[in-house]
Design an enzyme around this catalytic site. Sequence first.
Site, PDB file in Angstrom:
ATOM      1  N   ASN A  56       0.815  -1.226   0.000  1.00 49.09           N
ATOM      2  CA  ASN A  56       0.000   0.000   0.000  1.00 49.09           C
ATOM      3  C   ASN A  56       0.844   1.270   0.000  1.00 49.09           C
ATOM      4  O   ASN A  56       0.330   2.373   0.156  1.00 49.09           O
ATOM      5  CB  ASN A  56      -0.943   0.018   1.206  1.00 49.09           C
ATOM      6  CG  ASN A  56      -0.199   0.188   2.517  1.00 49.09           C
ATOM      7  OD1 ASN A  56       1.029   0.073   2.557  1.00 49.09           O
ATOM      8  ND2 ASN A  56      -0.927   0.445   3.584  1.00 49.09           N
ATOM      9  N   GLU A  58       3.243   2.075   2.203  1.00 53.60           N
ATOM     10  CA  GLU A  58       3.885   2.387   3.492  1.00 53.60           C
ATOM     11  C   GLU A  58       5.313   1.848   3.499  1.00 53.60           C
ATOM     12  O   GLU A  58       5.616   0.833   2.867  1.00 53.60           O
ATOM     13  CB  GLU A  58       3.083   1.781   4.653  1.00 53.60           C
ATOM     14  CG  GLU A  58       1.771   2.503   4.889  1.00 53.60           C
ATOM     15  CD  GLU A  58       0.981   1.909   6.050  1.00 53.60           C
ATOM     16  OE1 GLU A  58       1.508   1.022   6.756  1.00 53.60           O
ATOM     17  OE2 GLU A  58      -0.169   2.335   6.229  1.00 53.60           O
ATOM     18  N   GLN A 116      10.742  26.177  -0.945  1.00 56.31           N
ATOM     19  CA  GLN A 116       9.530  26.736  -0.330  1.00 56.31           C
ATOM     20  C   GLN A 116       9.905  27.212   1.075  1.00 56.31           C
ATOM     21  O   GLN A 116       9.543  26.615   2.074  1.00 56.31           O
ATOM     22  CB  GLN A 116       8.444  25.669  -0.308  1.00 56.31           C
ATOM     23  CG  GLN A 116       8.037  25.259  -1.724  1.00 56.31           C
ATOM     24  CD  GLN A 116       6.982  24.173  -1.744  1.00 56.31           C
ATOM     25  OE1 GLN A 116       6.079  24.155  -0.924  1.00 56.31           O
ATOM     26  NE2 GLN A 116       7.106  23.248  -2.676  1.00 56.31           N
ATOM     27  N   ASP A 189      20.184  34.637 -11.501  1.00 55.65           N
ATOM     28  CA  ASP A 189      19.095  35.470 -10.988  1.00 55.65           C
ATOM     29  C   ASP A 189      19.585  36.276  -9.792  1.00 55.65           C
ATOM     30  O   ASP A 189      20.703  36.072  -9.302  1.00 55.65           O
ATOM     31  CB  ASP A 189      17.835  34.645 -10.657  1.00 55.65           C
ATOM     32  CG  ASP A 189      18.102  33.572  -9.622  1.00 55.65           C
ATOM     33  OD1 ASP A 189      18.923  33.800  -8.719  1.00 55.65           O
ATOM     34  OD2 ASP A 189      17.484  32.488  -9.711  1.00 55.65           O
ATOM     35  N   LYS A 212      16.025  37.639 -13.931  1.00 56.37           N
ATOM     36  CA  LYS A 212      15.079  36.580 -14.341  1.00 56.37           C
ATOM     37  C   LYS A 212      13.714  36.843 -13.719  1.00 56.37           C
ATOM     38  O   LYS A 212      13.625  37.304 -12.598  1.00 56.37           O
ATOM     39  CB  LYS A 212      15.629  35.230 -13.849  1.00 56.37           C
ATOM     40  CG  LYS A 212      14.695  34.040 -13.997  1.00 56.37           C
ATOM     41  CD  LYS A 212      15.308  32.767 -13.408  1.00 56.37           C
ATOM     42  CE  LYS A 212      14.807  32.472 -12.011  1.00 56.37           C
ATOM     43  NZ  LYS A 212      15.234  31.147 -11.512  1.00 56.37           N
ATOM     44  N   ASP A 240      24.783  28.123 -10.221  1.00 55.25           N
ATOM     45  CA  ASP A 240      23.486  28.041  -9.542  1.00 55.25           C
ATOM     46  C   ASP A 240      23.555  26.942  -8.492  1.00 55.25           C
ATOM     47  O   ASP A 240      24.416  26.062  -8.569  1.00 55.25           O
ATOM     48  CB  ASP A 240      22.371  27.732 -10.557  1.00 55.25           C
ATOM     49  CG  ASP A 240      21.036  28.343 -10.152  1.00 55.25           C
ATOM     50  OD1 ASP A 240      20.888  28.731  -8.978  1.00 55.25           O
ATOM     51  OD2 ASP A 240      20.151  28.443 -11.018  1.00 55.25           O
ATOM     52  N   GLY A 246      15.821  22.945 -15.850  1.00 48.51           N
ATOM     53  CA  GLY A 246      16.851  23.470 -16.750  1.00 48.51           C
ATOM     54  C   GLY A 246      16.459  24.783 -17.410  1.00 48.51           C
ATOM     55  O   GLY A 246      17.268  25.391 -18.110  1.00 48.51           O
ATOM     56  N   THR A 248      15.836  27.826 -16.209  1.00 51.28           N
ATOM     57  CA  THR A 248      16.583  29.008 -15.760  1.00 51.28           C
ATOM     58  C   THR A 248      17.923  29.085 -16.478  1.00 51.28           C
ATOM     59  O   THR A 248      18.305  30.128 -17.030  1.00 51.28           O
ATOM     60  CB  THR A 248      16.821  28.925 -14.238  1.00 51.28           C
ATOM     61  OG1 THR A 248      15.550  28.918 -13.586  1.00 51.28           O
ATOM     62  CG2 THR A 248      17.655  30.082 -13.729  1.00 51.28           C
TER      63      THR A 248
HETATM   64  C1  R5P Z   1      16.142  29.491  -8.254  1.00 48.83           C
HETATM   65  O1  R5P Z   1      16.017  30.301  -7.354  1.00 48.83           O
HETATM   66  C2  R5P Z   1      17.126  28.383  -8.226  1.00 48.83           C
HETATM   67  O2  R5P Z   1      18.385  28.823  -7.783  1.00 48.83           O
HETATM   68  C3  R5P Z   1      17.250  27.705  -9.558  1.00 48.83           C
HETATM   69  O3  R5P Z   1      17.713  28.628 -10.493  1.00 48.83           O
HETATM   70  C4  R5P Z   1      15.939  27.176 -10.048  1.00 48.83           C
HETATM   71  O4  R5P Z   1      15.196  26.590  -9.021  1.00 48.83           O
HETATM   72  C5  R5P Z   1      16.197  26.157 -11.123  1.00 48.83           C
HETATM   73  O5  R5P Z   1      14.966  25.677 -11.600  1.00 48.83           O
HETATM   74  P1  R5P Z   1      14.762  25.317 -13.125  1.00 48.83           P
HETATM   75  O6  R5P Z   1      15.955  24.513 -13.538  1.00 48.83           O
HETATM   76  O7  R5P Z   1      13.481  24.521 -13.144  1.00 48.83           O
HETATM   77  O8  R5P Z   1      14.641  26.604 -13.881  1.00 48.83           O
END
Ligand code: R5P
Length: 336
Positions: A56, A58, A116, A189, A212, A240, A246, A248
Amino acid sequence: MNVLTERSEDALSGIKMTGQKRLVLVSGRAHPQLAIDIAAELGSDIVPTDARTFANGELYARFDESVRGCDAFVIQSHTAPINEWLMEQLIMVDALKRASAKRITVVAPFYPYARQDKKGRGREPISARLVADLFKVAGADRIMSIDLHAAQIQGFFDGPVDHLFAMPVLLEYFREQLDPATLTMVSPDIGRVRVADIWSDKLGAPLAIIHKRRDPLVPNEVSVHEIVGDVDGRVCLLVDDLIDTGRTIVKAAEALRKNGAISVVVAATHAVFSDPAVELLQSDAIDQVVVTDTLPIPESKRWDRLTILPIAPVLARAIREVFEDGSVTSMFDGAA
Ligand code: R5P
């Protein structure tokens, strides 16, 4: 021979003994190779564990050896299906606590739900905090993680958090590959500017920043607005913490090329590589992608311009420092 090696030589074999302390490594099923590599670095073994999934869904885990009084490190990599692997790590912590482990450290190289970490809009959860609470309630005494998406996540856990960095491993690689005279560091970013700035200091290269935008109502969609800094005729190193879909990185690379970059190289700690990352990252705009193996990367998600650097030495050294009451901070003093 330094003090750390001297102490560790006799201390680290099998279930380890240093005076009254025993080091125990246990591993979830998400990325067994990482645990094996860490154990090999420590000259140790992983405690055999009966880990299963019932019909199930678990989960179940039981250690095949006594863990009473030990200093336990629970290694799990939070790859997909992330909720399952998180739950497995939680029940392993619970089992260790109920079996009288003296201290339990959650080793989560890629902290689950790290993105989050705040309420961007009303009625949202702060899931990274919830995860910290779950670890605590399960019985974790401390957490070890690498390149947290936001450093303040350390404050979510009521106890010590060993925040490790992949930068020394990645920098060592790039120092041999790239010439600072033609190099420009690029933050994909605004959130990554501080980290990119540290890289820029270490490599002696100027910094550029990409503006971004994400649409809060459309997850994973990314658009690049402008580039701050000169990238024309430069080799650009985009750094990053993670690559998920991918988008971003690819949007950033395309924008850099459009603005005259002669080459784009990418460095990231965590290779989440959700679809369609592997397809996007093979774009002509990107010459090379370099990541670590905090997360498992199956053969189907590897290609010729991907380089994977081992992170086990960093984790093993940190585990040793924690076990021997040494200094994790010292691992990064001048290391980069
Ligand atoms: C954003 O704040 C993170 O540092 C990454 O740039 C982002 O989470 C990458 O996500 P994705 O590859 O889906 O664009």
